[in-house]
Design a protein around this motif. Structure first.
Motif, PDB file in Angstrom:
ATOM      1  N   GLU A  71       9.998   9.412  28.228  1.00 39.56           N
ATOM      2  CA  GLU A  71       8.612   8.954  28.352  1.00 39.56           C
ATOM      3  C   GLU A  71       8.103   9.039  29.784  1.00 39.56           C
ATOM      4  O   GLU A  71       6.915   9.261  30.015  1.00 39.56           O
ATOM      5  N   GLU A 130       6.556  13.198  29.255  1.00 40.19           N
ATOM      6  CA  GLU A 130       5.708  12.346  28.423  1.00 40.19           C
ATOM      7  C   GLU A 130       5.183  13.047  27.177  1.00 40.19           C
ATOM      8  O   GLU A 130       5.169  12.478  26.082  1.00 40.19           O
ATOM      9  N   GLN A 153       5.965  12.008  23.307  1.00 42.09           N
ATOM     10  CA  GLN A 153       4.901  11.714  22.346  1.00 42.09           C
ATOM     11  C   GLN A 153       5.037  12.603  21.115  1.00 42.09           C
ATOM     12  O   GLN A 153       4.801  12.156  19.981  1.00 42.09           O
TER      13      GLN A 153
END
Length: 218
Positions: free
Chosen positions: A198, A202, A206
């Motif tokens: 994350e 990122e 996701q």
């Protein structure tokens, strides 16, 4: 049932097939570097001896180098990652512009990174191209009847200098790997902490979360 304790909070980064491709390629590459150094440096050749045997090992490892990557196409995950590595986005340009390779820069600048950052994509492109050129020039050097003397001379020049560039590239690759234990774990065990993903990747984190959400709905 919750996942095993050592896997809690972890997500898969590389499948077993992808790791096999990476490690097989790594072994072949280091054998090529070692044998190439012996063939290039007369002093090392004297200490080692068996120059012809070393040359044959170098030749066959060079021909074998593309094989693991070619075999990887039978893996769906490998093909998906190959597409990711070949896809360059505006986020990649931002990563390069803000020097995302520096420690903590991704978080500091809020850079959006997918499964692979721009540096990893450029590295993969360079090594793939270098492997093909090295195989071609090496073939010309070994099978002398294939080309003229001037072409063999040019092939030797390209082969030697490109080998040096590959050596420096690998040193850089190892340097960044040593500095990131979670990245190393991803290639060794196949999984990484979700929190690391994350922060450092990122967009990929996701993507994984979205896949899990869809799977939970089915």
């Amino acid at each position: 049932m919750p996942p095993p304790r050592d896997e809690a909070g972890r997500i898969e980064r590389f499948t077993r097939a992808e790791r096999y491709v990476h490690w097989a390629t790594t072994v072949l590459m280091f054998v090529l570097i070692a044998t190439g150094a012996i063939l290039y440096n007369d002093q090392l050749a004297i200490y080692t001896g068996h120059r012809q045997f070393v040359a044959v090992v170098h030749l066959y490892c060079g021909f074998a180098l593309p094989v693991p990557m070619a075999a990887g196409v039978f893996s769906k995950a490998y093909r998906a990652d190959a597409r990711r590595l070949n896809r360059h986005t505006a986020q990649d340009l931002a990563w390069l512009r803000h020097r995302g390779w520096k420690r903590g820069r991704v978080r500091e600048r809020g850079l959006k990174v997918g499964k692979f950052n721009a540096g990893q994509k450029l590295n993969a492109a360079f090594l793939c191209g270098a492997i093909l050129v090295m195989a071609g020039t090496g073939t010309i050097m070994w099978f002398q009847g294939l080309a003229s003397v001037s072409m063999r001379t040019g092939a030797t020049f390209v082969h030697d200098w490109l080998a040096l560039a590959v050596g420096f590239d690998i040193i850089g690759h190892v340097y960044f790997a040593v500095g990131d234990r979670h990245a190393r774990a991803g290639m060794r065990r196949g999984t990484v902490p979700r929190s690391w993903a994350e922060h450092e990747h990122e967009l990929w984190a996701q993507e994984i979360a979205d896949q899990e959400a869809r799977a939970g709905q089915d």
